[in-house]
Design a protein around this motif. Structure first.
Motif, mmCIF file in Angstrom:
data_model
loop_
_atom_site.group_PDB
_atom_site.id
_atom_site.type_symbol
_atom_site.label_atom_id
_atom_site.label_comp_id
_atom_site.label_asym_id
_atom_site.label_seq_id
_atom_site.Cartn_x
_atom_site.Cartn_y
_atom_site.Cartn_z
ATOM 1 N N TYR A 74 0.853 -1.186 0.000
ATOM 2 C CA TYR A 74 0.000 0.000 0.000
ATOM 3 C C TYR A 74 0.891 1.239 0.000
ATOM 4 O O TYR A 74 1.791 1.368 0.828
ATOM 5 N N PHE A 75 0.604 2.132 -0.944
ATOM 6 C CA PHE A 75 1.372 3.357 -1.080
ATOM 7 C C PHE A 75 0.395 4.525 -1.195
ATOM 8 O O PHE A 75 -0.273 4.676 -2.224
ATOM 9 N N PRO A 76 0.263 5.346 -0.154
ATOM 10 C CA PRO A 76 -0.727 6.428 -0.153
ATOM 11 C C PRO A 76 -0.278 7.647 -0.954
ATOM 12 O O PRO A 76 -0.091 8.749 -0.421
ATOM 13 N N LEU A 77 -0.109 7.458 -2.262
ATOM 14 C CA LEU A 77 0.280 8.553 -3.141
ATOM 15 C C LEU A 77 -0.962 9.230 -3.697
ATOM 16 O O LEU A 77 -2.021 8.619 -3.819
ATOM 17 N N PRO A 78 -0.881 10.487 -4.090
ATOM 18 C CA PRO A 78 -2.057 11.181 -4.627
ATOM 19 C C PRO A 78 -2.458 10.651 -6.001
ATOM 20 O O PRO A 78 -1.627 10.148 -6.761
ATOM 21 N N GLY A 79 -3.742 10.748 -6.300
ATOM 22 C CA GLY A 79 -4.238 10.397 -7.632
ATOM 23 C C GLY A 79 -4.117 8.920 -7.932
ATOM 24 O O GLY A 79 -4.212 8.063 -7.063
ATOM 25 N N GLU A 80 -3.878 8.614 -9.226
ATOM 26 C CA GLU A 80 -3.840 7.225 -9.678
ATOM 27 C C GLU A 80 -2.591 6.481 -9.218
ATOM 28 O O GLU A 80 -2.514 5.263 -9.328
ATOM 29 N N GLY A 81 -1.601 7.205 -8.732
ATOM 30 C CA GLY A 81 -0.352 6.548 -8.352
ATOM 31 C C GLY A 81 -0.399 5.831 -7.029
ATOM 32 O O GLY A 81 0.505 5.067 -6.704
ATOM 33 N N GLY A 82 -1.446 6.065 -6.227
ATOM 34 C CA GLY A 82 -1.494 5.492 -4.897
ATOM 35 C C GLY A 82 -2.426 4.315 -4.773
ATOM 36 O O GLY A 82 -3.065 3.883 -5.724
ATOM 37 N N GLY A 83 -2.491 3.770 -3.538
ATOM 38 C CA GLY A 83 -3.394 2.671 -3.248
ATOM 39 C C GLY A 83 -2.702 1.340 -3.141
ATOM 40 O O GLY A 83 -1.481 1.248 -3.050
ATOM 41 N N HIS A 84 -3.509 0.262 -3.145
ATOM 42 C CA HIS A 84 -2.993 -1.099 -3.052
ATOM 43 C C HIS A 84 -2.647 -1.616 -4.450
ATOM 44 O O HIS A 84 -3.444 -1.487 -5.377
ATOM 45 N N ARG A 85 -1.483 -2.212 -4.569
ATOM 46 C CA ARG A 85 -1.096 -2.865 -5.811
ATOM 47 C C ARG A 85 -0.288 -4.114 -5.480
ATOM 48 O O ARG A 85 0.510 -4.118 -4.542
ATOM 49 N N SER A 86 -0.502 -5.159 -6.275
ATOM 50 C CA SER A 86 0.272 -6.378 -6.067
ATOM 51 C C SER A 86 0.382 -7.150 -7.363
ATOM 52 O O SER A 86 -0.416 -6.967 -8.284
ATOM 53 N N SER A 87 1.373 -8.026 -7.418
ATOM 54 C CA SER A 87 1.588 -8.905 -8.570
ATOM 55 C C SER A 87 1.876 -10.308 -8.054
ATOM 56 O O SER A 87 2.555 -10.477 -7.033
ATOM 57 N N ILE A 88 1.360 -11.287 -8.775
ATOM 58 C CA ILE A 88 1.555 -12.696 -8.413
ATOM 59 C C ILE A 88 2.468 -13.337 -9.440
ATOM 60 O O ILE A 88 2.259 -13.174 -10.654
ATOM 61 N N VAL A 89 3.472 -14.039 -8.964
ATOM 62 C CA VAL A 89 4.446 -14.692 -9.841
ATOM 63 C C VAL A 89 4.308 -16.202 -9.669
ATOM 64 O O VAL A 89 4.394 -16.717 -8.545
ATOM 65 N N LEU A 90 4.063 -16.905 -10.778
ATOM 66 C CA LEU A 90 3.918 -18.364 -10.754
ATOM 67 C C LEU A 90 5.139 -19.020 -11.383
ATOM 68 O O LEU A 90 5.612 -18.576 -12.452
ATOM 69 N N PHE A 91 5.637 -20.065 -10.741
ATOM 70 C CA PHE A 91 6.771 -20.829 -11.239
ATOM 71 C C PHE A 91 6.348 -22.272 -11.502
ATOM 72 O O PHE A 91 5.401 -22.777 -10.889
ATOM 73 N N ASP A 92 7.066 -22.929 -12.385
ATOM 74 C CA ASP A 92 6.896 -24.365 -12.552
ATOM 75 C C ASP A 92 7.407 -25.046 -11.279
ATOM 76 O O ASP A 92 8.542 -24.834 -10.852
ATOM 77 N N ALA A 93 6.560 -25.851 -10.676
ATOM 78 C CA ALA A 93 6.909 -26.451 -9.383
ATOM 79 C C ALA A 93 7.992 -27.507 -9.493
ATOM 80 O O ALA A 93 8.598 -27.887 -8.483
ATOM 81 N N GLN A 94 8.253 -28.022 -10.692
ATOM 82 C CA GLN A 94 9.282 -29.042 -10.881
ATOM 83 C C GLN A 94 10.644 -28.436 -11.198
ATOM 84 O O GLN A 94 11.670 -28.934 -10.746
ATOM 85 N N SER A 95 10.648 -27.338 -11.979
ATOM 86 C CA SER A 95 11.925 -26.784 -12.442
ATOM 87 C C SER A 95 12.210 -25.388 -11.938
ATOM 88 O O SER A 95 13.318 -24.884 -12.114
ATOM 89 N N SER A 96 11.225 -24.729 -11.339
ATOM 90 C CA SER A 96 11.273 -23.329 -10.906
ATOM 91 C C SER A 96 11.301 -22.358 -12.071
ATOM 92 O O SER A 96 11.544 -21.166 -11.886
ATOM 93 N N ALA A 97 11.033 -22.826 -13.292
ATOM 94 C CA ALA A 97 10.968 -21.928 -14.439
ATOM 95 C C ALA A 97 9.792 -20.975 -14.284
ATOM 96 O O ALA A 97 8.715 -21.345 -13.830
#
Length: 342
Positions: free
Chosen positions: A80-103
């Protein structure tokens, strides 16, 4: 994780891609399955990193997990980044890997995923722990999560009245307006007490560091769904509520470190907390659910296995997200100076 992509392909999936292929009903099914997997120790969440930045006004965190039965491995990073306008708020990204190779397999925008899985977990707690005659829902907090929580709650109980309250009255009014198409009336309460004191189920969705729900307001038989506390220092309930309630969580470890239970767990005053288990423990029959008119609390801190399950579903349904092919590396790895992989 079965997405039929070649090992070299990486999917980049945005918010529109998520919205195109998953629904609140999907989220309910995924959360039920994830809770059961965690209870059986088939899915494991790793220790959370969550830190405040720029003094106290911004938070950044990383949650990661491995689900052996689904072959899911990955993490969610954001804050969470309380910046003014569209730049603020909650943001997140999910990263998925191959469970066998970590690719690397995919990067999925995490905002809608978080909203859907958080609301679904809250609704599952209502399904499992609220009284059968529940009719009135109170929502404390009118931020980005609130609408999804009300709509998810109505998937599991036929509420006949919804009361919303926020410290910022115009936000509560705006939430009520967005919910005006429901089959039950939605009212704005003038004080949190007015909503909580008549409610059968109370959902708290605030970033508060001081209690916003007092013990004296809570009736016998109430189910409280605490979703706001996810960082050290946060607290939404008066401590004595927790000390007389039957408590359930998504992660007992996170509940006492970053969740609603953290302050009461550290307190030397009053009785110890009765954390009976997780929603998954109820689902597989390991622990009991509600007993008569006791007060029940669900402390939902949010765990990575929930995010990864939802992101994996998005990937499997093959939305129109961009596909990129990363530059090849020797043996598919980056060699560190010590001879290991980094």
């Amino acid at each position: 994780m079965n997405d039929n992509r070649t090992p070299a392909e990486v999917a980049l999936l945005g918010e529109d891609d998520v919205a195109a292929v998953v629904t609140p009903q999907d989220a309910m099914r995924e959360m039920r399955a994830v809770f059961e997997s965690m209870a059986r120790q088939e899915a494991r969440n790793f220790p959370v990193v969550r830190e405040r930045l720029r003094g106290e006004d911004s938070v950044f965190g990383v949650k990661s997990a491995y689900d052996a039965t689904r072959g899911i491995l990955g993490l969610k990073a954001g804050g969470y980044f309380p910046l003014p306008g569209e730049g603020g708020g909650h943001r997140s990204s999910i990263v998925l890997f191959d469970a066998q190779s970590s690719a690397l397999r995919a990067v999925v925008s995490g905002n809608l995923v978080t909203r859907l899985r958080t609301a679904a977990a809250a609704a599952l707690s209502i399904e499992l722990l609220a009284r059968a005659d529940t009719r009135t829902l109170a929502v404390i907090g009118a931020g980005a999560q609130a609408e999804a929580h009300v709509r998810a709650a109505l998937l599991v109980r036929p509420f006949s009245r919804v009361l919303v309250w926020s410290r910022t009255a115009p936000r509560a009014a705006a939430l009520a307006a967005r919910l005006s198409n429901l089959d039950c009336p939605v009212e704005v309460a003038s004080h949190a007490r007015d909503a909580v004191s008549v409610a059968d189920v109370v959902i708290t969705l605030t970033p508060s560091t001081q209690p916003v729900v007092e013990d004296a307001w809570v009736r016998a038989g109430t189910h409280l769904v605490c979703m706001g506390a996810d960082t050290a220092g946060k607290q939404e309930l008066e401590m004595s509520i927790l000390q007389r309630a039957a408590i359930y969580t998504d992660s007992p470890e996170q509940a006492i470190s970053i969740g609603e239970c953290q302050s009461a767990a550290r307190s030397t005053q009053g009785p110890p907390l009765a954390i009976l288990g997780t929603l998954g423990d109820i689902l597989i029959g390991r622990v009991r659910a509600r007993v008569a008119n006791e007060i029940t609390v669900y402390d939902g801190t949010g765990v990575a296995a929930q995010d990864l399950a939802m992101a994996s579903l998005v990937l499997e349904r093959r939305p129109r997200g961009e596909i990129v092919t990363p530059a090849p590396t020797r043996a598919g790895q980056v060699q560190s100076s010590t001879g290991g992989t980094s």
